[in-house]
Design a protein around this motif. Sequence first.
Motif, PDB file in Angstrom:
ATOM      1  N   ARG A   1      -3.559   0.049 -13.105  1.00  0.00           N
ATOM      2  CA  ARG A   1      -4.603  -0.328 -12.142  1.00  0.00           C
ATOM      3  C   ARG A   1      -5.431   0.852 -11.647  1.00  0.00           C
ATOM      4  O   ARG A   1      -6.456   0.644 -10.990  1.00  0.00           O
ATOM      5  CB  ARG A   1      -3.975  -1.041 -10.955  1.00  0.00           C
ATOM      6  N   HIS A   2      -4.978   2.075 -11.908  1.00  0.00           N
ATOM      7  CA  HIS A   2      -5.687   3.271 -11.440  1.00  0.00           C
ATOM      8  C   HIS A   2      -5.895   4.233 -12.611  1.00  0.00           C
ATOM      9  O   HIS A   2      -5.263   5.291 -12.680  1.00  0.00           O
ATOM     10  CB  HIS A   2      -4.902   3.957 -10.311  1.00  0.00           C
TER      11      HIS A   2
ATOM     12  N   GLU B   1      -7.962   6.346 -13.235  1.00  0.00           N
ATOM     13  CA  GLU B   1      -8.418   7.697 -12.886  1.00  0.00           C
ATOM     14  C   GLU B   1      -7.260   8.700 -12.877  1.00  0.00           C
ATOM     15  O   GLU B   1      -7.489   9.920 -12.905  1.00  0.00           O
ATOM     16  CB  GLU B   1      -9.149   7.704 -11.529  1.00  0.00           C
ATOM     17  N   PHE B   2      -6.024   8.219 -12.865  1.00  0.00           N
ATOM     18  CA  PHE B   2      -4.849   9.087 -12.894  1.00  0.00           C
ATOM     19  C   PHE B   2      -4.217   9.175 -14.288  1.00  0.00           C
ATOM     20  O   PHE B   2      -3.215   9.863 -14.471  1.00  0.00           O
ATOM     21  CB  PHE B   2      -3.791   8.602 -11.890  1.00  0.00           C
ATOM     22  N   ASN B   3      -4.788   8.492 -15.262  1.00  0.00           N
ATOM     23  CA  ASN B   3      -4.181   8.436 -16.589  1.00  0.00           C
ATOM     24  C   ASN B   3      -4.154   9.781 -17.316  1.00  0.00           C
ATOM     25  O   ASN B   3      -3.392   9.954 -18.264  1.00  0.00           O
ATOM     26  CB  ASN B   3      -4.870   7.385 -17.460  1.00  0.00           C
TER      27      ASN B   3
ATOM     28  N   ILE C   1       1.238   2.655  -3.589  1.00  0.00           N
ATOM     29  CA  ILE C   1       0.099   3.442  -4.054  1.00  0.00           C
ATOM     30  C   ILE C   1       0.130   4.834  -3.432  1.00  0.00           C
ATOM     31  O   ILE C   1      -0.007   5.843  -4.123  1.00  0.00           O
ATOM     32  CB  ILE C   1      -1.221   2.716  -3.732  1.00  0.00           C
ATOM     33  N   LYS C   2       0.346   4.895  -2.136  1.00  0.00           N
ATOM     34  CA  LYS C   2       0.384   6.185  -1.441  1.00  0.00           C
ATOM     35  C   LYS C   2       1.524   7.044  -1.960  1.00  0.00           C
ATOM     36  O   LYS C   2       1.365   8.254  -2.166  1.00  0.00           O
ATOM     37  CB  LYS C   2       0.507   5.969   0.067  1.00  0.00           C
TER      38      LYS C   2
ATOM     39  N   PHE D   1       0.887   0.872 -11.455  1.00  0.00           N
ATOM     40  CA  PHE D   1       0.000   1.811 -10.769  1.00  0.00           C
ATOM     41  C   PHE D   1      -0.959   2.459 -11.770  1.00  0.00           C
ATOM     42  O   PHE D   1      -2.171   2.470 -11.558  1.00  0.00           O
ATOM     43  CB  PHE D   1       0.801   2.898 -10.045  1.00  0.00           C
TER      44      PHE D   1
ATOM     45  N   SER E   1       0.826  -1.208   0.000  1.00  0.00           N
ATOM     46  CA  SER E   1       0.000   0.000   0.000  1.00  0.00           C
ATOM     47  C   SER E   1       0.864   1.263   0.000  1.00  0.00           C
ATOM     48  O   SER E   1       0.409   2.330  -0.405  1.00  0.00           O
ATOM     49  CB  SER E   1      -0.966   0.010   1.181  1.00  0.00           C
TER      50      SER E   1
ATOM     51  N   GLN F   1       0.582   8.423  -5.428  1.00  0.00           N
ATOM     52  CA  GLN F   1      -0.482   9.406  -5.271  1.00  0.00           C
ATOM     53  C   GLN F   1       0.040  10.700  -4.652  1.00  0.00           C
ATOM     54  O   GLN F   1      -0.341  11.794  -5.088  1.00  0.00           O
ATOM     55  CB  GLN F   1      -1.622   8.837  -4.421  1.00  0.00           C
TER      56      GLN F   1
END
Length: 93
Positions: A78-79, A81-83, A48-49, A75, A45, A52
Amino acid sequence: METIWNENELIYQDNDEMIANLGFRHFSPSSLYVIERVWFKDDQSLKIKLIQDFIQHFQADDFQVIPLCLEALEFFDRHPEFNSYLAKPLYLI
């Protein structure tokens, strides 16, 4: 946990021991950043943090990032929303 920002590095420390690290390069004067490495001691984790926090720290309208290391590529995969922060490819004609 303590967060330390160096010129090209984001570090998490716990009791003076490094537990996570993100190395990057900034291509000035643009807002292009390259994530060169992501390392974390034990806790997934933290990866990820770390990424971010990196995005949030440099977030701007024209902020773009190129993920070079496997952890950063995973990352963004899998995420999605940050692309929107991923650098757009340049096409030379």
